[in-house]
Design a protein around this motif. Structure first.
Motif, PDB file in Angstrom:
ATOM      1  N   GLN A  11     -10.657 -60.811 103.959  1.00  0.00           N
ATOM      2  CA  GLN A  11     -12.123 -60.902 103.962  1.00  0.00           C
ATOM      3  C   GLN A  11     -12.619 -61.738 102.787  1.00  0.00           C
ATOM      4  O   GLN A  11     -13.503 -62.591 102.941  1.00  0.00           O
ATOM      5  N   SER A  62     -14.299 -65.632 102.971  1.00  0.00           N
ATOM      6  CA  SER A  62     -15.719 -65.640 102.610  1.00  0.00           C
ATOM      7  C   SER A  62     -16.041 -66.585 101.456  1.00  0.00           C
ATOM      8  O   SER A  62     -17.195 -66.645 101.018  1.00  0.00           O
ATOM      9  N   THR A  67     -15.428 -72.600 102.105  1.00  0.00           N
ATOM     10  CA  THR A  67     -14.972 -72.662 103.499  1.00  0.00           C
ATOM     11  C   THR A  67     -16.060 -73.193 104.422  1.00  0.00           C
ATOM     12  O   THR A  67     -15.769 -73.626 105.543  1.00  0.00           O
ATOM     13  N   GLY A  68     -17.311 -73.169 103.938  1.00  0.00           N
ATOM     14  CA  GLY A  68     -18.399 -73.713 104.750  1.00  0.00           C
ATOM     15  C   GLY A  68     -18.311 -75.218 104.941  1.00  0.00           C
ATOM     16  O   GLY A  68     -18.994 -75.787 105.797  1.00  0.00           O
ATOM     17  N   PRO A  84     -14.248 -72.332 113.069  1.00  0.00           N
ATOM     18  CA  PRO A  84     -14.532 -70.889 113.015  1.00  0.00           C
ATOM     19  C   PRO A  84     -13.366 -70.090 112.433  1.00  0.00           C
ATOM     20  O   PRO A  84     -13.435 -68.866 112.376  1.00  0.00           O
ATOM     21  N   GLN A 125     -14.352 -67.838 109.471  1.00  0.00           N
ATOM     22  CA  GLN A 125     -15.212 -66.719 109.897  1.00  0.00           C
ATOM     23  C   GLN A 125     -14.380 -65.637 110.597  1.00  0.00           C
ATOM     24  O   GLN A 125     -14.582 -64.428 110.378  1.00  0.00           O
ATOM     25  N   ALA A 163     -12.274 -63.755 107.924  1.00  0.00           N
ATOM     26  CA  ALA A 163     -13.099 -62.799 107.174  1.00  0.00           C
ATOM     27  C   ALA A 163     -13.463 -61.596 108.045  1.00  0.00           C
ATOM     28  O   ALA A 163     -13.460 -60.448 107.568  1.00  0.00           O
ATOM     29  N   ALA A 164     -13.746 -61.851 109.316  1.00  0.00           N
ATOM     30  CA  ALA A 164     -14.103 -60.763 110.226  1.00  0.00           C
ATOM     31  C   ALA A 164     -12.909 -59.836 110.458  1.00  0.00           C
ATOM     32  O   ALA A 164     -13.045 -58.605 110.423  1.00  0.00           O
ATOM     33  N   ALA A 222     -17.658 -61.692 113.374  1.00  0.00           N
ATOM     34  CA  ALA A 222     -17.627 -63.140 113.174  1.00  0.00           C
ATOM     35  C   ALA A 222     -18.928 -63.796 113.618  1.00  0.00           C
ATOM     36  O   ALA A 222     -19.392 -64.774 113.007  1.00  0.00           O
ATOM     37  N   LYS A 223     -19.544 -63.272 114.659  1.00  0.00           N
ATOM     38  CA  LYS A 223     -20.797 -63.821 115.174  1.00  0.00           C
ATOM     39  C   LYS A 223     -22.022 -63.284 114.438  1.00  0.00           C
ATOM     40  O   LYS A 223     -23.145 -63.709 114.715  1.00  0.00           O
ATOM     41  N   GLY A 224     -21.808 -62.333 113.543  1.00  0.00           N
ATOM     42  CA  GLY A 224     -22.939 -61.731 112.834  1.00  0.00           C
ATOM     43  C   GLY A 224     -23.697 -60.731 113.659  1.00  0.00           C
ATOM     44  O   GLY A 224     -24.855 -60.421 113.361  1.00  0.00           O
TER      45      GLY A 224
END
Length: 430
Positions: A25, A29, A33-34, A39, A42, A45-46, A280-282
């Motif tokens: 995670q 995060s 990584t942005g 994906p 993400q 982290a998820a 992952a999708k929030g």
């Protein structure tokens, strides 16, 4: 497997997976990584978040999280959890609703000792609190109980229940859910013969294995296939060095959880995949449906080896309660001695843990109880969990149980610090 090193190895594996989840995670995060249009981070982290939370919950006792209850006056009343009677292996706790008059209904919920904490009955307690005073048997995790506290088997469990019933007096209504049903019946019979003026007013048995042979399930089939020697060799371990119960022989919660998950492995696997995608999708939240369920489901406790083995042998294999040959510390307990405790049986049509017929087997054993004090209900379409905590409980079963309680409430008059059962004529400390 009866070595402390085996127990510590399982805890090490759990701890390592928790650490791997937290590491994944954190790594996934990182702000940098942005910069990568993928994906992958993400998802990493998820996966880490779901994994870390899952393995951390396995050694955490859940909170009751019952803070307030709406009273008859429409106001929120603060709920406190008090220990009324403390013991080495369990406490009798009371949910005290502050600022409201005491309710006439007094209910003792006998929680199962079958791998999960008493908090499994959280929704049951919440549903009863607006209309009753509620006590619950809060069993302790065996890994936290020093060896010096001694043994704890089905005899001790039965005596604990009998002691709680005596403590609360003759106007208490006991509700035993799942595993404790046969032992609660035995405890009631024990009091009926030895302390009739301190026996409960009623006993409701919900989805319990009074006679496991009445209807076969995977649980009863397993009990038949495996010998006691195999069970002792395969599942019993000594608590490791980390806990106060170091050296105590137990059936570890982590091993129990493995069995729970394997029964529906495909469904649990899909649930965790879906949760990783949701995170992952929030779309996930701290208290979403997945987390609320698995925070409780994954929180497991160790059982003492002697309790687990004696339960398998005496309740499932030898069927001591079903054959009415149960004993407590060598003293016979005759269920036919129950003559003044109203008994209600509740079963779920689709219960795959304690199938319909297993709990109903209690009624023919009550040879001394008039039919007017016996009742039974089969809930259509309900599974095991639904008959004490789901929609079936809230909408159908709970009202029936409360009506049964109201119809079998004894007149008890107060005399200072003591109460008198007017039906039996004897005093009972409260």
């Amino acid at each position: 497997m009866r070595y402390m090193a085996t127990y510590d190895l399982m805890e090490t594996i759990r701890n390592t997976n928790q650490w791997l989840g937290a590491t994944a995670q954190a790594f996934g995060s990182y702000p940098a990584t942005g910069l990568f249009p993928s994906p992958l981070f993400q998802m990493l982290a998820a996966w880490g978040e779901v994994t870390e939370r899952s393995f951390a919950r396995m050694v955490a006792k859940p909170d009751w999280n019952i803070d307030t209850i709406v009273g008859d006056d429409g106001r929120d009343h603060v709920v406190s959890v008090d220990v009324d009677k403390a013991g080495d292996f369990g406490d009798l706790i009371r949910f005290r609703v502050n600022g409201r008059p005491e309710k006439q209904r007094r209910i003792l919920l006998i929680a199962p000792m079958s791998g999960h904490y008493a908090t499994l009955l959280r929704s049951t307690v919440k549903s009863l609190l607006p209309d009753a005073e509620v006590w619950v048997t809060d069993w302790h995790n065996a890994r936290d109980i020093p060896v010096s506290a001694g043994k704890f088997d089905v005899d001790d469990y039965t005596l604990y229940i009998a002691d709680y019933m005596q403590e609360l007096g003759p106007d208490i209504h006991a509700i035993a859910i799942c595993q404790p049903a046969p032992l609660a019946l035995a405890a009631a019979a024990y009091l009926a013969e030895r302390e009739p003026d301190r026996q409960p007013a009623s006993l409701t048995l919900i989805g319990g294995p009074i006679d496991p042979d009445a209807a076969a399930t995977d649980v009863t089939d397993f009990g038949r296939r495996v010998t006691m020697g195999q069970l002792e060799e395969l599942v019993i371990q000594r608590v490791g060095f980390k806990y106060a119960g170091a050296g105590r022989m137990v059936y570890p919660g982590l091993l129990q959880l493995t069995s729970f998950v394997s029964m529906n492995a495909e469904r649990h696997t899909q649930a965790f995949r879906d949760q990783v995608l949701a995170v992952a999708k929030g779309e996930a939240s701290d208290n979403d449906r997945h987390n609320k369920f698995y925070d409780e489901y994954l929180a497991v406790m160790d059982m003492t080896a002697e309790f687990y083995l004696s339960t398998v042998e005496r309740i499932f294999k030898d069927r001591d309660v079903a054959r009415n040959v149960f004993t407590v510390n060598g003293e016979p307990v005759d269920i036919g001695k129950i003559t003044d405790i109203a008994v209600k049986v509740v079963e779920g049509e689709n219960d795959d843990i304690s199938a319909p017929g297993q709990c109903l087997a209690a009624l023919p054993l009550l040879t001394g109880l008039p039919d007017s004090k016996k009742a039974a209900h089969l809930e259509p379409g309900a599974g095991h969990y639904g008959i004490f905590a789901g929609r079936s409980w809230r909408n159908n079963i709970r009202p029936l149980v409360l009506d049964f309680i109201d119809g079998n409430t004894r007149a008890v008059r107060k005399r200072g610090p003591r109460a008198v059962n007017e039906d039996a004529g004897g005093p009972t400390p409260v």
